[in-house]
Design a protein around this motif. Sequence first.
Motif, mmCIF file in Angstrom:
data_model
loop_
_atom_site.group_PDB
_atom_site.id
_atom_site.type_symbol
_atom_site.label_atom_id
_atom_site.label_comp_id
_atom_site.label_asym_id
_atom_site.label_seq_id
_atom_site.Cartn_x
_atom_site.Cartn_y
_atom_site.Cartn_z
ATOM 1 N N THR A 194 40.243 53.381 38.131
ATOM 2 C CA THR A 194 39.630 52.723 39.520
ATOM 3 C C THR A 194 40.660 51.956 40.087
ATOM 4 O O THR A 194 40.452 52.054 41.435
ATOM 5 C CB THR A 194 38.684 51.760 38.954
ATOM 6 O OG1 THR A 194 37.420 52.677 38.029
ATOM 7 C CG2 THR A 194 37.700 51.245 40.289
ATOM 8 N N ARG A 195 41.724 51.200 39.548
ATOM 9 C CA ARG A 195 42.460 50.511 40.247
ATOM 10 C C ARG A 195 43.191 51.346 40.958
ATOM 11 O O ARG A 195 43.892 51.151 42.129
ATOM 12 C CB ARG A 195 43.454 49.613 39.245
ATOM 13 C CG ARG A 195 42.887 48.470 38.836
ATOM 14 C CD ARG A 195 44.141 47.367 38.203
ATOM 15 N NE ARG A 195 44.595 48.230 37.212
ATOM 16 C CZ ARG A 195 44.607 48.156 35.883
ATOM 17 N NH1 ARG A 195 43.517 47.444 35.462
ATOM 18 N NH2 ARG A 195 45.160 48.458 35.054
ATOM 19 N N GLN A 236 42.533 54.572 42.317
ATOM 20 C CA GLN A 236 41.890 55.616 42.903
ATOM 21 C C GLN A 236 42.290 55.857 44.509
ATOM 22 O O GLN A 236 42.296 56.817 44.944
ATOM 23 C CB GLN A 236 40.321 55.576 42.858
ATOM 24 C CG GLN A 236 39.703 54.157 43.457
ATOM 25 C CD GLN A 236 38.249 54.297 43.006
ATOM 26 O OE1 GLN A 236 37.451 55.426 42.815
ATOM 27 N NE2 GLN A 236 37.607 53.052 43.207
ATOM 28 N N ASP A 237 42.588 54.414 45.167
ATOM 29 C CA ASP A 237 42.960 54.470 46.565
ATOM 30 C C ASP A 237 44.337 55.129 46.621
ATOM 31 O O ASP A 237 44.405 56.120 47.612
ATOM 32 C CB ASP A 237 42.980 53.341 47.075
ATOM 33 C CG ASP A 237 41.626 52.604 47.156
ATOM 34 O OD1 ASP A 237 40.487 53.356 47.321
ATOM 35 O OD2 ASP A 237 41.426 51.406 47.215
ATOM 36 N N MET A 296 39.063 53.903 32.285
ATOM 37 C CA MET A 296 38.354 53.797 33.878
ATOM 38 C C MET A 296 38.705 52.841 34.612
ATOM 39 O O MET A 296 39.100 52.926 35.670
ATOM 40 C CB MET A 296 36.990 53.801 33.401
ATOM 41 C CG MET A 296 36.223 54.963 33.055
ATOM 42 S SD MET A 296 36.637 56.466 34.005
ATOM 43 C CE MET A 296 35.632 56.222 35.270
ATOM 44 N N GLU A 297 39.284 51.526 34.156
ATOM 45 C CA GLU A 297 39.601 50.549 35.048
ATOM 46 C C GLU A 297 41.061 50.768 35.561
ATOM 47 O O GLU A 297 41.147 50.519 36.656
ATOM 48 C CB GLU A 297 39.764 49.080 34.114
ATOM 49 C CG GLU A 297 38.573 48.460 33.980
ATOM 50 C CD GLU A 297 38.462 47.367 32.937
ATOM 51 O OE1 GLU A 297 39.421 47.079 32.592
ATOM 52 O OE2 GLU A 297 37.350 46.853 32.498
ATOM 53 N N LYS A 327 27.186 52.970 43.015
ATOM 54 C CA LYS A 327 28.265 53.302 44.011
ATOM 55 C C LYS A 327 28.558 52.428 44.925
ATOM 56 O O LYS A 327 29.813 52.025 45.541
ATOM 57 C CB LYS A 327 27.973 54.511 44.803
ATOM 58 C CG LYS A 327 28.320 55.783 43.805
ATOM 59 C CD LYS A 327 27.963 57.154 44.555
ATOM 60 C CE LYS A 327 28.254 58.462 43.621
ATOM 61 N NZ LYS A 327 27.814 59.616 44.436
#
Length: 196
Positions: free
Chosen positions: A109-110, A112-113, A105-106, A41
């Motif tokens: 992740t990109r 997620q904000d 997943m990338e 994490k």
Amino acid sequence: MARKKREPGEPIVIKKYANRRLYNTETSSYVTLDHLAEMIKSGEEFIVLDAKGGDDLTRTVLTQIIFEKETNEKNMLPLSFLRQLISLYGDGLQVMVPTYLQSAMEVLTRNQDQIRKACGGNTNTGSFMPIFEEIARQNMALFEESMRVFTSRTTGKTGPAPTKPAASRTAEKDEKIAALQAQLAALKEKVDALSN
């Protein structure tokens, strides 16, 4: 004998002993799977090596971390996903699954904000549906590209696909868009049903 200092960019070496204990060679301390999860994490890279033979056990240990999280914490992986994943082992598509999952997943992740901001601590799924739809669109595009690459490798064809007449390409594109819209609508219904 002095221990060799780790170079910047090199992963931390975790040694796994026969008694299942994990030893962080950088901090000279024993660690747990939870410690390793926290290292992930915080963005720390590590590899896990068998203390006796030096075999790379990283994949096995990462899988153990997921197993522990799924067993002891709130489940994140839906049963249908696990079943689908298991069904792909030994299948001809198994070759492209890692690349597809990594790409998906990338994308997540990109974004997620954006997802966190849209949710704002709110569990109302409707507030993040536009972002979810965009992620689904990107995932579908990734999947289609993976299929195109996979198909060209298995058929031995290289270079661009033969061109189709513009009307045929437009009709095909319209069909794909309609199919994606139907899938997104069905997905939205499911998410709405879950939130109620």
